[in-house]
Design an enzyme around this catalytic site. Structure first.
Site, PDB file in Angstrom:
ATOM      1  N   GLU A  74      19.107 -10.134 -31.442  1.00  0.00           N
ATOM      2  CA  GLU A  74      19.227 -11.639 -32.257  1.00  0.00           C
ATOM      3  C   GLU A  74      19.064 -12.549 -30.677  1.00  0.00           C
ATOM      4  OE1 GLU A  74      20.135 -14.066 -34.396  1.00  0.00           O
ATOM      5  OE2 GLU A  74      19.766 -15.008 -32.988  1.00  0.00           O
ATOM      6  N   THR A 116      22.108 -19.482 -39.186  1.00  0.00           N
ATOM      7  CA  THR A 116      21.597 -19.917 -39.637  1.00  0.00           C
ATOM      8  C   THR A 116      23.323 -20.611 -40.097  1.00  0.00           C
ATOM      9  OG1 THR A 116      19.443 -20.322 -39.838  1.00  0.00           O
ATOM     10  CG2 THR A 116      20.480 -22.056 -41.284  1.00  0.00           C
ATOM     11  N   GLY A 146      12.539 -11.008 -29.985  1.00  0.00           N
ATOM     12  CA  GLY A 146      11.976  -9.956 -29.767  1.00  0.00           C
ATOM     13  C   GLY A 146      10.478 -10.127 -30.862  1.00  0.00           C
ATOM     14  N   GLY A 148      16.337 -34.395 -52.919  1.00  0.00           N
ATOM     15  CA  GLY A 148      18.070 -34.584 -53.446  1.00  0.00           C
ATOM     16  C   GLY A 148      18.075 -32.792 -53.571  1.00  0.00           C
ATOM     17  N   ARG A 168      13.029 -25.830 -46.230  1.00  0.00           N
ATOM     18  CA  ARG A 168      13.096 -24.742 -44.877  1.00  0.00           C
ATOM     19  C   ARG A 168      12.312 -24.208 -45.531  1.00  0.00           C
ATOM     20  NH1 ARG A 168      17.265 -24.994 -41.555  1.00  0.00           N
ATOM     21  NH2 ARG A 168      17.315 -23.358 -41.456  1.00  0.00           N
ATOM     22  N   HIS A 218      46.780 -20.020 -66.883  1.00  0.00           N
ATOM     23  CA  HIS A 218      46.398 -21.338 -67.644  1.00  0.00           C
ATOM     24  C   HIS A 218      48.048 -22.043 -66.791  1.00  0.00           C
ATOM     25  CE1 HIS A 218      46.680 -24.501 -70.785  1.00  0.00           C
ATOM     26  NE2 HIS A 218      48.486 -24.887 -70.855  1.00  0.00           N
TER      27      HIS A 218
HETATM   28  P1  FAD Z   1      19.230 -16.667 -40.498  1.00  0.00           P
HETATM   29  O1  FAD Z   1      20.212 -16.993 -40.756  1.00  0.00           O
HETATM   30  O2  FAD Z   1      18.424 -17.966 -40.153  1.00  0.00           O
HETATM   31  O3  FAD Z   1      19.446 -15.444 -39.112  1.00  0.00           O
HETATM   32  C1  FAD Z   1      18.195 -15.520 -38.207  1.00  0.00           C
HETATM   33  C2  FAD Z   1      18.491 -15.300 -37.338  1.00  0.00           C
HETATM   34  O4  FAD Z   1      17.690 -14.677 -36.302  1.00  0.00           O
HETATM   35  C3  FAD Z   1      19.072 -16.193 -36.384  1.00  0.00           C
HETATM   36  O5  FAD Z   1      19.831 -16.342 -35.696  1.00  0.00           O
HETATM   37  C4  FAD Z   1      17.412 -16.591 -35.481  1.00  0.00           C
HETATM   38  O6  FAD Z   1      18.541 -16.914 -34.317  1.00  0.00           O
HETATM   39  C5  FAD Z   1      17.327 -15.175 -35.313  1.00  0.00           C
HETATM   40  N1  FAD Z   1      16.043 -14.924 -34.613  1.00  0.00           N
HETATM   41  C6  FAD Z   1      15.351 -15.868 -35.300  1.00  0.00           C
HETATM   42  N2  FAD Z   1      13.915 -15.516 -34.598  1.00  0.00           N
HETATM   43  C7  FAD Z   1      13.738 -14.140 -33.611  1.00  0.00           C
HETATM   44  C8  FAD Z   1      13.344 -13.427 -32.529  1.00  0.00           C
HETATM   45  N3  FAD Z   1      12.438 -13.452 -32.357  1.00  0.00           N
HETATM   46  N4  FAD Z   1      14.074 -12.204 -32.458  1.00  0.00           N
HETATM   47  C9  FAD Z   1      15.466 -12.455 -31.957  1.00  0.00           C
HETATM   48  N5  FAD Z   1      16.194 -13.204 -33.262  1.00  0.00           N
HETATM   49  C10 FAD Z   1      15.331 -13.845 -33.884  1.00  0.00           C
HETATM   50  N6  FAD Z   1      23.807 -20.536 -48.016  1.00  0.00           N
HETATM   51  C11 FAD Z   1      24.779 -20.309 -48.757  1.00  0.00           C
HETATM   52  O7  FAD Z   1      24.481 -19.486 -49.856  1.00  0.00           O
HETATM   53  N7  FAD Z   1      25.580 -21.643 -49.381  1.00  0.00           N
HETATM   54  C12 FAD Z   1      25.785 -23.206 -48.581  1.00  0.00           C
HETATM   55  O8  FAD Z   1      26.408 -23.053 -48.512  1.00  0.00           O
HETATM   56  C13 FAD Z   1      24.751 -22.753 -47.566  1.00  0.00           C
HETATM   57  N8  FAD Z   1      24.642 -23.859 -47.012  1.00  0.00           N
HETATM   58  C14 FAD Z   1      23.566 -24.377 -45.533  1.00  0.00           C
HETATM   59  C15 FAD Z   1      23.322 -25.626 -45.530  1.00  0.00           C
HETATM   60  C16 FAD Z   1      22.435 -25.771 -44.560  1.00  0.00           C
HETATM   61  C17 FAD Z   1      22.832 -27.159 -43.966  1.00  0.00           C
HETATM   62  C18 FAD Z   1      21.724 -25.027 -44.183  1.00  0.00           C
HETATM   63  C19 FAD Z   1      20.821 -25.065 -43.391  1.00  0.00           C
HETATM   64  C20 FAD Z   1      21.496 -23.688 -45.345  1.00  0.00           C
HETATM   65  C21 FAD Z   1      22.279 -23.155 -45.682  1.00  0.00           C
HETATM   66  N9  FAD Z   1      22.169 -22.225 -46.302  1.00  0.00           N
HETATM   67  C22 FAD Z   1      23.103 -22.018 -47.311  1.00  0.00           C
HETATM   68  C23 FAD Z   1      21.482 -21.383 -46.416  1.00  0.00           C
HETATM   69  C24 FAD Z   1      21.742 -19.722 -45.987  1.00  0.00           C
HETATM   70  O9  FAD Z   1      22.421 -20.719 -44.143  1.00  0.00           O
HETATM   71  C25 FAD Z   1      20.918 -19.064 -45.249  1.00  0.00           C
HETATM   72  O10 FAD Z   1      20.200 -18.893 -46.557  1.00  0.00           O
HETATM   73  C26 FAD Z   1      20.636 -17.573 -43.945  1.00  0.00           C
HETATM   74  O11 FAD Z   1      21.084 -18.479 -43.405  1.00  0.00           O
HETATM   75  C27 FAD Z   1      19.714 -17.079 -44.599  1.00  0.00           C
HETATM   76  O12 FAD Z   1      20.283 -16.182 -43.967  1.00  0.00           O
HETATM   77  P2  FAD Z   1      19.078 -15.483 -42.782  1.00  0.00           P
HETATM   78  O13 FAD Z   1      20.051 -14.150 -42.318  1.00  0.00           O
HETATM   79  O14 FAD Z   1      18.077 -14.774 -43.271  1.00  0.00           O
HETATM   80  O15 FAD Z   1      18.675 -16.220 -41.768  1.00  0.00           O
END
Ligand code: FAD
Length: 457
Positions: free
Chosen positions: A35, A42, A115, A176, A263, A435
């Site tokens: 990480e 995110t 990485g 939206g 995204r 209820h």
């Molecule tokens: P991420 O959570 O983005 O994790 C990827 C990780 O990889 C990060 O920590 C990054 O630092 C790391 N990384 C990237 N490249 C490298 C590298 N080369 N080497 C080492 N580390 C690396 N989803 C919901 O289900 N409910 C919600 O209410 C919701 N609200 C949201 C609100 C907002 C404003 C946003 C932006 C997103 C929201 N989401 C929500 C979506 C949700 O955050 C994502 O779907 C989820 O985080 C995706 O998980 P992931 O593991 O694919 O990626």
């Protein structure tokens, strides 16, 4: 840092990556998770958790404003953004600490650094080579913009919107979808004027039309403006604000423009393609078992085309760990992943919309029932309107559940079981809901579809 070897190497410690790491470790594998920022990704740091904290603070502000309706004398003096930030960051910090401890307790080795995939079994981190018998890619996503729309200054994404130290007077929101309508909801509750610009004909355009229309009605009542079916053309900014021009020549002046147009997968310059991992428009190409074109390398989460949601990422992470362990886990298709928009009112759904069900099975094969929350005592007490619509196959299982109203997201736990278990309304209608709860609205829809409505005609 020395070179290290594991059964499984996970690149990215967000929802998808850490779920894969935890499950793999539980199944007896040694796991190294790389990480570059903070574990939790995110969702924990910039997405789900901080935005839901903001939305809850917004709900408190509205409750104070509307308190007289409930016979309570309270006035809203204002929004203390620093106080809201302390509350929001406190929750994130606590969950971050908890996750770090959990990973440690489950013997997942967290490797700090960025990485780069160098082969089917190796990831380079600085000078070190991290080797895994299998590799899971979980690098997540970034806020997209539109061609020619440059981010910066007063043109912001959700990351900067979260960290604003003031409540803007007026915000224009481009998009939206979920993120756009959630921020619009927060800002309106905090006292800002908001206008949403959406190119498609509805807000939350991927949802059942009745939900989109319900949200539009609710936003109109709340004084949130929206312009639908119209494209953004350009934007200018100076010290005092932004001027957004739409394709019909109309202009919108605001303090800020939030760009919430989706995204993109974070897959560039990470060595994926050079190592032999095929990409399609940036997303990792995977088979139905989530294995990429490079055998032994899997992908999970936002880099896999489809719903970009944290709980889908968790499920995919667990799935891949079990797949690698040879447990042959069941596939959950994207349509059966629950979707919740935490605006006021909330919008929640799982399974097929009525239109999609008709497309799939034909008009005569699909039935639906829309139960109005006006007939639900708990919703009346909470002061919310809305509805719960259940779509079923004629003489067959429930295909989809779609709801709108305050707190309606909580109903989706039951709804997703019903849809995924392909339950028939006749079989589940006899079971009892407490209820007064909003769950009764779901029960009433099942009863109606089973031909025995209770509190409905
Ligand atoms: P991420 O959570 O983005 O994790 C990827 C990780 O990889 C990060 O920590 C990054 O630092 C790391 N990384 C990237 N490249 C490298 C590298 N080369 N080497 C080492 N580390 C690396 N989803 C919901 O289900 N409910 C919600 O209410 C919701 N609200 C949201 C609100 C907002 C404003 C946003 C932006 C997103 C929201 N989401 C929500 C979506 C949700 O955050 C994502 O779907 C989820 O985080 C995706 O998980 P992931 O593991 O694919 O990626």
């Amino acid at each position: 840092m020395p070179d290290q070897s594991f059964d499984l190497v996970v690149l990215g410690g967000g929802s998808g990556g850490y779920a894969a790491a935890l499950r793999a470790s539980e199944l007896g594998m040694t796991v190294g998770m790389i990480e570059k920022d903070k574990v939790g990704g995110t969702c924990l740091h910039r997405g789900c958790i901080p935005t839901k904290a903001l939305l809850h603070a917004a709900e408190i502000a509205d409750a104070a404003r509307e308190s007289e309706h409930y016979g309570i004398r309270a006035t809203l003096e204002g929004v203390d953004v620093a106080g809201v930030t302390t509350y929001r960051t406190g929750i994130v910090a606590k969950k971050h600490k908890g996750l770090q401890s959990l990973l440690k307790a489950r013997n997942v080795t967290t490797i700090e650094g960025a990485g780069r995939l160098t082969s089917a079994t190796t990831v380079q981190v600085g000078d070190s080579v991290i080797t895994g018998k299998k590799v899971v890619l979980a690098t997540g996503s970034y806020s997209r913009s539109l061609p020619g729309l440059e981010l910066g200054g007063r043109i912001i994404t959700s990351e900067q919107a979260l960290d604003l130290e003031y409540v803007p007077k007026k915000v224009a929101v481009l998009g939206g979808g979920v993120i756009g309508v959630e921020f619009a909801s927060v800002w309106k509750s905090f006292g800002a004027d908001v206008v949403i610009i959406e190119a498609l004909p509805h807000l939350v355009p991927n949802e059942e039309e009745v939900l989109s229309k319900g949200l539009e009605r609710a936003y109109r009542r709340r004084g949130i403006e929206y312009k639908l079916g119209i494209r953004f053309s350009s934007v200018t900014q100076d010290d005092s604000g932004v001027v957004v021009t739409l394709e019909n020549g109309d202009t919108i002046e605001a303090d800020l423009l939030l760009v919430a147009v989706g995204r993109g997968p974070f897959t560039q310059d990470l060595g994926f393609e050079q190592a032999g991992v095929a990409l399609d428009r940036g997303f990792v190409t995977v088979n139905e078992r989530l294995e990429s074109s490079l055998p032994g390398v899997y992908a999970v989460g936002d880099i896999v085309f489809g719903l970009q949601l944290a709980h889908r990422s968790f499920q995919q992470g667990i799935f891949v760990a079990e797949e690698i362990a040879g447990l042959n886990p069941a596939i959950v298709s994207d349509v059966n992943v629950p979707r919740i928009t935490y605006s006021d009112p909330e919008v929640a759904s799982v399974g097929l919309t009525e239109a999609k069900a008709v497309e799939q099975y034909g008009r005569d094969e699909v039935q639906s029932y829309d139960f109005s929350l006006a007939g639900n005592a708990r919703s009346e007490i909470l002061g919310t309107t809305g509805s719960v619509k259940v779509v079923r196959r004629k003489d067959g299982p429930v295909l989809g559940v779609h709801g709108i109203g305050s707190r309606i997201g909580e109903l989706i736990g039951e709804a997703q079981l019903v849809v995924n278990w392909e339950a028939y309304p006749e079989d589940i209608a006899p079971y009892i809901h407490g209820h007064p709860t909003q769950h009764e609205a779901l029960g009433e829809a099942f009863l109606a579809l089973a031909g025995k409505p209770l509190h409905a005609l």
